[in-house]
Design an enzyme around this catalytic site. Structure first.
Site, mmCIF file in Angstrom:
data_model
loop_
_atom_site.group_PDB
_atom_site.id
_atom_site.type_symbol
_atom_site.label_atom_id
_atom_site.label_comp_id
_atom_site.label_asym_id
_atom_site.label_seq_id
_atom_site.Cartn_x
_atom_site.Cartn_y
_atom_site.Cartn_z
ATOM 1 N N HIS A 95 0.834 -1.193 0.000
ATOM 2 C CA HIS A 95 0.000 0.000 0.000
ATOM 3 C C HIS A 95 0.878 1.256 0.000
ATOM 4 O O HIS A 95 1.951 1.270 0.620
ATOM 5 C CB HIS A 95 -0.890 0.050 1.248
ATOM 6 N N ALA A 110 10.717 -21.686 9.087
ATOM 7 C CA ALA A 110 9.273 -21.520 9.254
ATOM 8 C C ALA A 110 8.967 -20.218 9.984
ATOM 9 O O ALA A 110 9.634 -19.861 10.950
ATOM 10 C CB ALA A 110 8.700 -22.707 10.024
ATOM 11 N N LYS A 167 16.604 -12.737 9.577
ATOM 12 C CA LYS A 167 18.010 -12.475 9.879
ATOM 13 C C LYS A 167 18.829 -13.703 9.449
ATOM 14 O O LYS A 167 18.354 -14.827 9.506
ATOM 15 C CB LYS A 167 18.214 -12.215 11.351
#
Length: 172
Positions: free
Chosen positions: A99, A147, A167
């Protein structure tokens, strides 16, 4: 016209067939979805696995290499390049735009969207469950994404990435 037929077949029927590892029916489900993908995607390699519930829009600009997959309930954009030997876990979300929000005198909902950005996934990549990949990201060869990771930037080849924001955990 054939592309539209297979797109309707996928979203109307085969998208809801059992997962590829489901006893007995899984093998047939995988094959039906593969036939659809071959006729929908711009390029679809050999032994591609589009899992149950995967969403890829009209799929016209998708390139996916040999032995790769789109995970269960994954949401991938129309303009994505997925290399060969890519494993994708369930519920992966890959975004291509965001957006606009720079102006404070106009509500964000009325400002529209950024331009679409190409996402690239290299060869021999493993993307874990519930990964979110922000617009314009590239996952390089040999990388593992843990995950639940949120990819906000790119990392070198053979990285192991995890966390929110993502990271570098180590290199392979």
């Amino acid at each position: 016209m054939i592309r539209i037929f297979f797109l309707c077949l996928y979203y109307g029927l085969f998208r809801f067939f059992p997962n590829s590892n489901f006893p007995l029916l899984g093998k047939f489900s995988k094959e039906f979805r593969y036939i659809c993908a071959k006729n929908i995607f711009e390029y679809c390699g050999k032994n591609v696995n589009v899992e149950r519930g995967a969403w890829f829009g009209h799929g016209r600009s998708i390139h996916i290499g040999d032995n790769s997959g789109i995970g269960i309930n994954a949401i991938v954009p129309n303009n994505i390049h997925i290399g060969s030997n890519v494993m994708m876990g369930p519920d992966v979300h890959i975004l291509i735009r965001d957006h606009l929000f720079t102006r404070t005198d106009i509500p964000m909902i009325a400002q529209g969207f950024t331009e679409n950005k190409l996402c690239i996934i290299g060869d021999d990549v493993w993307i874990g469950m519930n990964v979110i990949m922000l617009p314009g990201r590239t996952i390089k060869r040999g990388t593992i994404i843990a995950a639940g990771a949120v990819l906000t930037k790119d990392f070198p080849e053979y990285s192991v990435v995890g966390g929110n924001p993502g990271k570098l955990i180590k290199t392979r």
